[in-house]
Design a protein around this motif. Structure first.
Motif, PDB file in Angstrom:
ATOM      1  N   VAL A  39       0.825  -1.218   0.000  1.00  0.00           N
ATOM      2  CA  VAL A  39       0.000   0.000   0.000  1.00  0.00           C
ATOM      3  C   VAL A  39       0.858   1.266   0.000  1.00  0.00           C
ATOM      4  O   VAL A  39       0.352   2.369   0.198  1.00  0.00           O
ATOM      5  N   GLY A  50       2.564   4.266  -1.653  1.00  0.00           N
ATOM      6  CA  GLY A  50       2.446   5.027  -2.897  1.00  0.00           C
ATOM      7  C   GLY A  50       1.393   4.449  -3.814  1.00  0.00           C
ATOM      8  O   GLY A  50       0.274   4.161  -3.404  1.00  0.00           O
ATOM      9  N   ASP A  51       1.763   4.250  -5.073  1.00  0.00           N
ATOM     10  CA  ASP A  51       0.865   3.639  -6.043  1.00  0.00           C
ATOM     11  C   ASP A  51       1.660   2.559  -6.770  1.00  0.00           C
ATOM     12  O   ASP A  51       2.863   2.418  -6.534  1.00  0.00           O
ATOM     13  N   PRO A  52       1.031   1.787  -7.636  1.00  0.00           N
ATOM     14  CA  PRO A  52       1.747   0.651  -8.243  1.00  0.00           C
ATOM     15  C   PRO A  52       3.063   1.056  -8.904  1.00  0.00           C
ATOM     16  O   PRO A  52       4.072   0.341  -8.752  1.00  0.00           O
ATOM     17  N   VAL A  58       5.011   3.553  -8.245  1.00  0.00           N
ATOM     18  CA  VAL A  58       5.979   3.894  -7.190  1.00  0.00           C
ATOM     19  C   VAL A  58       6.531   2.624  -6.559  1.00  0.00           C
ATOM     20  O   VAL A  58       7.727   2.520  -6.267  1.00  0.00           O
ATOM     21  N   ARG A  59       5.689   1.640  -6.380  1.00  0.00           N
ATOM     22  CA  ARG A  59       6.137   0.402  -5.722  1.00  0.00           C
ATOM     23  C   ARG A  59       7.135  -0.392  -6.567  1.00  0.00           C
ATOM     24  O   ARG A  59       7.905  -1.175  -6.037  1.00  0.00           O
ATOM     25  N   ARG A 102      -5.019   7.575   4.496  1.00  0.00           N
ATOM     26  CA  ARG A 102      -4.237   8.335   3.515  1.00  0.00           C
ATOM     27  C   ARG A 102      -4.605   9.812   3.526  1.00  0.00           C
ATOM     28  O   ARG A 102      -5.783  10.158   3.654  1.00  0.00           O
ATOM     29  N   ARG A 123      -2.011  11.121  -0.822  1.00  0.00           N
ATOM     30  CA  ARG A 123      -2.145   9.681  -0.572  1.00  0.00           C
ATOM     31  C   ARG A 123      -1.014   9.124   0.291  1.00  0.00           C
ATOM     32  O   ARG A 123      -0.911   7.910   0.466  1.00  0.00           O
ATOM     33  N   TYR A 124      -0.157   9.981   0.783  1.00  0.00           N
ATOM     34  CA  TYR A 124       0.820   9.536   1.776  1.00  0.00           C
ATOM     35  C   TYR A 124       0.073   9.257   3.074  1.00  0.00           C
ATOM     36  O   TYR A 124      -1.073   9.662   3.249  1.00  0.00           O
ATOM     37  N   HIS A 156      -8.612   0.973  -7.134  1.00  0.00           N
ATOM     38  CA  HIS A 156      -7.453   1.148  -6.278  1.00  0.00           C
ATOM     39  C   HIS A 156      -6.162   1.100  -7.080  1.00  0.00           C
ATOM     40  O   HIS A 156      -5.219   1.850  -6.831  1.00  0.00           O
ATOM     41  N   GLU A 186      -4.677   4.306  -8.533  1.00  0.00           N
ATOM     42  CA  GLU A 186      -4.407   5.355  -7.553  1.00  0.00           C
ATOM     43  C   GLU A 186      -3.356   6.355  -8.047  1.00  0.00           C
ATOM     44  O   GLU A 186      -3.382   7.524  -7.686  1.00  0.00           O
ATOM     45  N   GLY A 187      -2.448   5.887  -8.869  1.00  0.00           N
ATOM     46  CA  GLY A 187      -1.379   6.774  -9.329  1.00  0.00           C
ATOM     47  C   GLY A 187      -1.649   7.457 -10.653  1.00  0.00           C
ATOM     48  O   GLY A 187      -0.734   8.007 -11.254  1.00  0.00           O
TER      49      GLY A 187
END
Lengths: 263, 165, 794
Positions: free
Chosen positions: A95, A97-99, A101-102, A175, A180-181, B129, B132-133
């Protein structure tokens, strides 16, 4: 961005040499450093990319999960071993950041930066992790020293993070609606270091342990035991997204949810 | 000036860049691949998402030099050589999942990654979800969510598990 | 096999999508001109400050820097013009202080441009801009209208006493006062309409180009209306005649109003390109968008409604303070007046209305039209006021609305605030929306939610808006400095394909498809044979652009008019070819037929004859088959409808989730239902964003606190539900297509429906009003204050 020399050393020793220059900056996943550079808030002479140091990978042995510093959040989230050993840690990584970022962000980068709204510091502190560097091992208790501040010395590189496997652990976050942090993230753990409750995002000085909740849960590991335990608003952030009182309240709510997730 | 070697949409490229050159700047300004867009400067909007070694990343938050040796796929490289669109592109059109088109390349690249990484199925909640980015200001996301759900069976060669509907 | 139905009413997939989904759109920043330079604007980081002449010497020495310009270099350049002059109550004109292209010794908002650095690369320009040393002396500043209106408030412009741009009113004050005096019920509500930042996903950009051979200028810009930019910039700012200035607005990544206006950067790059004889490109970084794109909304109002004992509305009284920001943006002044107060009758029979509006200068970014522009503000005020009236008087909120709706047989309906509605059926949209939303079954859902610990609420709004702006003479009499007709040129090529040139502009609306469907339908040619061209002053005769949901109602009508001329000419050619009387020629499905016979000619044959006039009435008829039409609308169009929102609130966190949203709108005739639904969905998303998430926050001094996506809450996929969208249409009576417009309805009808639902969910907490956005923190504070000891109403 100001221009800089980009270096991509092939060994930790070489990286350490390059980072001996006080104007050099280490680059892990870049998910925080690059935005900071883009805003021209930092002006390094050189950026030292740690991608080729062989610092990725996850191993579980004995009672410990060891994660290489350059392991991405996506890799931790997807790791069957982590899911089995510390499901809360995999869930946390999933969970951040976002995909996109991960796929780039790393555990070492997150801990080295110690952003007050980052997720990993909550896990490291709650689980009593050991931060392994090129020089030494640092106990999480002495590692986190306020927001963006850590025990790392200039030029010191995180190589891995060791997490003792707890009996129970859970993480939940609320969040920030815009960024969203984590506005409030709470990690609860019952492990080798006892019962710990850590809070990220909410405090003015970064991640912290919640003594009141820890004592209550040590007595009885249940949501009910948190009833009546106050979270003071003093020291909480306050901004356009919510008052200190709201954040203090959320700490209680999110702690209960983390507890439910921990089972 | 340092140089970077990348394979972009199947074509090897070696380009001189500055240390500070971002991957998106390499794509847009050096290689003329303007399908990848820049919509913000805080890594929030996702208009710049491309695939690096098969994974969706924000090309505005990666240095060009970090991509050295990598395979990069942009929106321009999705369709087959004969022009056949990728199922995600096709479903975006079929379900009116775009209006101004500016967020679309990043949205499509993120959506493909989302479907690829969920072979077990995707619920509407997971799709929402998973986005999200990526910001879209035109569609309200309704049709984007529909398009992604519709692309799942086409990409996995089977119908979406019932629970996902 | 019959060809697929592609005409009016078909959900044709969009023609433009092929390039957008392949990454082959051409947005302004995608364009690069040979020898191009890059501009970076140094902006104020102060809300209000003075500064001496800028010393550019050191920055000029930096690598790659070609030029640095400040206001001192722009001495012969005019200020950015305002397109609509409003008059005060006493008849005097509004205050209209100069809006300089670059600040002239004083900055008046964070983001106010001071200097432009032009260099060989973007980064070099930015490097040098940072080096400019500007010796600011801070001045007292003011950010909100409530502060700006106070006696002794800091002055934004020394020349504007009290910061008042205008003090305007509409309606019959005496009649309203009298009606209030005799009313059984009087309801009053204080409310704000939160300030928003449009945030089209494509940041603004502009490229100036200059042809040394011809002296011609070209501006590529992210604009919704290139002809208007050419007129404003050419005539008022740079003194360039139209024939030497071409404005191109290529693919544009969303506008929502923010790309209507003429901005300083457009003038800067055009002027600098001429000065340097090299192309100059500027592209906004997102942080610049936040502080330089015109913002939207920002009203503080008091609204009062008088009702008789049966709930009939007797009178409405409104007082509004509207924030103009630091300068007047192009159409800013019209928004809180003729696009707002004239809408205050809404869908109701309120016989008398009085509204007064004070427009205030503040040290903030200029405010102008944002999706809906004035109409969302009017709708929010009215629909919150009606909701509160129902609550205060104990009447059912649906029944109260029903009692006051304009009946379906009352059209044309003259309101007390100038507008005359041509058509509508507000009962029908209300009934359909309540049915689709299962309003009657809500109580069970509320109880089910309560069992899960959630607070569930439902709310509605019945609303109306005015689109299709507008009859030129009418707006001219109200102070508009422009006409508002639209232009179409229809060119049937020799082999029967068709190019359509429109003065409107598409930046997401799908005009290349909708207009092509219209032309395909009317001329009987395949959709694939029709191309729609927009966004280039060198190609299109003239045009006023796209905003206010006007493109189909006005631009489409111009197209119909041009096609009527094509058909009329085609009939003459057909009559000649088939040796028949022109009055006996019928045109249908692409064929000219001699009535009552099987003799016919296709439009392709007629076109070929027109361009190869061997057998042709050349004495009476010119060759060629191309017609231009200007269409000036007879009235506004009046879309309207009913939105129903259902929310669930998490008591623990205060988070509001929209769980159901139903929009039933009357948009007139629908050309492409898929596109209409998409427009409504997008509008509703922005409306929910305004109601729950978005807020342009300033501190008291005018520092922008929500200056990036890190702090300005954009609706994301997981913030929004699926939408239930339907139409229940009546035809517009005064344009040839019966169309009304659909671009803004979603953003207009939805915010009060959301807030009414939130207030309903909090019924046990004694809440009467919640200002937007209803953030989790705000809702939690209400819940935390504890339940109000009020019995649940039902």
């Amino acid at each position: 961005m100001y221009d800089f020399a980009y270096q991509k050393p092939a060994s930790v020793a070489d990286a350490v040499k390059l980072l001996a220059d006080p104007e050099a900056k280490p680059l892990a996943g870049g998910m925080t450093l690059i935005p900071v550079l883009k805003q021209r808030l930092n002006k390094p002479n050189s950026v030292v990319d740690l991608a080729k140091l062989g610092l990725t990978g996850i191993t579980v042995s004995g009672g410990t999960v060891t994660i290489g510093a350059m392991t991405t959040h996506a890799a931790v989230a997807a790791s069957a071993e982590v899911k089995r050993a510390i499901p809360a840690l995999a869930a946390l990584a999933g969970v951040i950041g976002d995909p996109a970022v991960r796929y780039r962000g790393t555990i070492g980068g997150s801990l080295a930066n110690n952003d007050p709204t980052a997720d990993y510091p909550a896990a490291a502190l709650a689980l009593g992790a050991t931060i392994k560097t090129n020089k030494r091992s640092i106990d999480a208790d002495s590692y986190f020293q306020g927001m963006f501040a850590t025990a790392l010395e200039p030029g010191e590189i995180i190589t891995a993070v060791e997490f003792p496997i707890p009996q129970k652990a859970g993480y939940e976050k609320f969040r920030n609606p815009a960024s969203r942090y984590a506005m409030v993230g709470v990690f609860v753990a019952n492990g080798p270091k006892g019962v710990r409750v850590t809070v990220t995002g909410a405090g003015q000085n970064g991640v912290f342990r919640h003594a009141g909740f820890e004592q209550a849960l040590a007595k009885s590991w249940s949501a009910a035991s948190l009833d009546g335990v106050k979270t003071p608003a003093d020291g909480m952030n306050s901004d356009i997204h919510g008052s200190a009182e709201y954040r203090a309240h959320l700490v209680g709510v999110i702690a209960r949810r983390a507890l439910a997730a921990a089972g | 000036m340092p140089q970077v070697s990348v394979t972009v949409n199947g074509k090897p490229q070696t380009v001189q860049v500055e240390g500070r050159t971002l991957l998106v700047e390499l794509l847009r300004e050096k290689l003329g691949l303007t399908g990848t867009h820049v919509g913000c400067d805080t890594s929030q909007c996702g208009a710049c998402v491309v695939h690096v070694d098969g994974r969706a990343v924000k090309s505005c938050t990666m240095l060009a030099l970090q991509a050295d040796g990598a395979k990069v796929t942009t929106i321009e490289g999705l369709a087959a050589a004969d022009g056949t669109l990728h199922p995600m592109q096709e479903m975006f059109r079929e379900h009116h999942a775009l209006q101004c088109g500016f967020c679309t390349p990043g949205m499509v690249m993120a959506a493909i990654d989302l479907v690829n990484t969920h072979p077990e199925g995707l619920t509407e909640e997971q799709i929402r979800h998973g986005l999200e980015g990526n910001l879209c200001r035109c569609t309200g996301y309704h049709n984007i969510v529909k398009a992604i759900a519709a692309a799942w069976p086409l990409m996995h060669g089977k119908s979406l598990p019932a629970a996902a509907e | 096999m019959a060809p697929p139905f592609e005409g009016i009413g078909a959900a044709v997939r969009r023609k433009e999508d092929q390039r957008f989904i392949s990454g082959r759109g051409t947005y302004t920043d995608d364009i690069n001109r040979p020898g191009q330079l890059y501009a970076f604007i140094r902006r104020s980081d102060r809300p209000h400050a003075k500064f001496p002449a800028v010393d550019t010497g050191a920055a000029m020495e930096l690598p790659g820097v070609v030029a640095i310009y400040t206001a001192a270099d722009l001495a012969n350049i005019g200020g950015l013009p305002c397109g609509w002059q409003i008059h005060n109550k006493d008849g005097s004109p509004m205050a209209e202080p100069k809006h300089p292209v670059l600040a002239e010794g004083v900055v008046r908002h964070v983001g106010d441009p001071i200097a432009v650095v032009i260099a060989e690369t973007r980064q070099q320009a930015k490097d040098a801009a940072e080096k400019l040393d500007i010796a600011f002396t801070d001045l007292p500043s003011v950010a909100t209208v409530s502060d700006a209106v106070k006696p002794g408030a800091p002055l934004v412009h020394d020349s504007v006493p009290g910061n008042v741009c205008y003090d305007w009113h509409i309606g019959d004050k005496a009649a309203v006062d009298a009606a209030f005096a005799g009313a059984a019920h009087r309801v009053r509500l204080d409310l704000t309409n939160n300030r928003l930042i449009p945030n089209a996903m494509e940041p603004r950009a502009a490229i100036g180009d200059y042809d040394r051979a011809t002296g011609d200028y070209t501006l590529y810009t992210t604009s919704q209306n290139p002809h208007v930019i050419r007129l404003l910039m050419g005539a008022f700012v740079l003194s360039l005649p139209e024939h030497k200035l071409r404005v191109v607005a290529p693919d544009v990544g969303g506008g929502f109003g923010s790309k209507i206006y003429h901005y300083a950067e457009e003038a800067i790059v055009t002027w600098a390109a001429g000065k340097l004889a090299r192309p100059v490109k500027w592209t906004a970084e997102r942080n610049e968008s936040f502080m330089s794109d015109a913002h939207g909304r920002d009203h503080v109002s008091t609204a009062e409604l008088a009702l008789d004992k049966d709930g009939k509305f007797l009178a409405l009284r409104v007082h509004t303070l509207a924030n103009m920001g630091a300068y007047l943006s192009t159409f800013s002044t019209a928004v809180p007046t003729y696009l707002y107060a004239t809408l205050l009758a809404g869908v109701y029979t309120t016989p008398v209305i009085y509204a007064e509006v004070k427009a205030m200068f503040t040290n903030t970014v200029p405010v102008d039209a944002y999706r809906g522009a004035g109409r969302p503000e009017a709708t929010f005020l009215l629909e919150r006021l009606v909701e509160v009236a129902a609550r205060d008087t104990g009447m059912d909120r649906v029944e109260l609305r029903r009692r006051n709706l304009i009946p379906r047989n009352a059209f044309p309906y003259q309101t007390p605030v100038a507008l005359q509605y041509d058509s509508g059926d507000y009962q029908a949209t209300l009934d359909t929306a309540l049915k689709h939303a299962d309003w009657a079954g809500f109580e069970a859902r509320r109880q089910a939610a309560a069992a899960k610990g959630k607070l569930r609420g439902i709310g509605l709004s019945t609303y109306l808006e005015a689109c299709g702006i507008a009859p030129s003479a009418v707006v001219g009499s109200l102070g508009a400095r422009a006409a508002l007709y639209e232009v179409a040129n229809v060119r049937v090529h020799p082999t029967g394909s068709v190019s359509v040139f429109t003065g409107t502009h598409s930046h997401g609306q799908g005009h290349e498809t909708t207009f092509a469907q219209l032309v395909s339908d009317q001329l009987g040619v395949p959709l694939a044979s029709v191309d729609v061209v927009h966004g280039d002053t060198a190609k299109i005769p003239f045009g006023m652009g796209t905003y206010g949901s006007r493109s189909l109602a006005v631009g489409g009508s111009a197209m119909v008019k041009a096609m009527d001329k094509i058909i009329a000419k085609g009939k003459k050619i057909a009559a000649h070819l088939m040796e028949a009387d022109v009055h006996d020629i019928e045109f249908k499905d692409g064929k000219f037929t001699v009535a009552g016979t099987d003799k016919s000619k296709t439009i392709g044959e007629i076109a070929l004859t027109a361009y190869v006039p061997h057998n042709y009435p050349i004495e009476e008829l010119e060759p060629g088959l191309e017609e231009t039409a200007f269409y000036d609308p007879k009235n506004f169009t009046f879309p309207g409808g009913c939105h129903v929102c259902e929310v669930e609130i998490d008591r623990d966190t205060g988070v509001v989730r929209v769980v159901n949203f139903t929009a039933v709108d009357d948009v007139g005739r629908v050309i492409n239902p898929m596109i209409v639904e998409g427009q409504v969905q997008g509008g509703v998303a922005q409306g929910i964003g305004q109601a729950l998430l978005e807020n342009a926050a300033y501190d008291a001094d005018g520092n922008l606190l929500s200056g990036s996506f890190m702090d300005y809450t954009m609706p994301r996929a997981d913030d929004l539900p699926n939408f239930h969208v339907a139409t229940e249409n009546t035809m517009c009576t005064h344009n040839p297509l019966g169309v009304k417009g659909c671009g803004e309805v979603g953003a207009i009808g939805s915010p009060p429906a959301v807030i009414n639902a939130v207030v309903d969910a909090l019924r046990d907490y004694g809440v009467r009003q919640i200002d937007m956005p209803a953030t989790a923190a705000k809702i939690w504070a209400i819940i935390n204050a504890g339940p109000h000891h009020r019995k649940p109403a039902e």
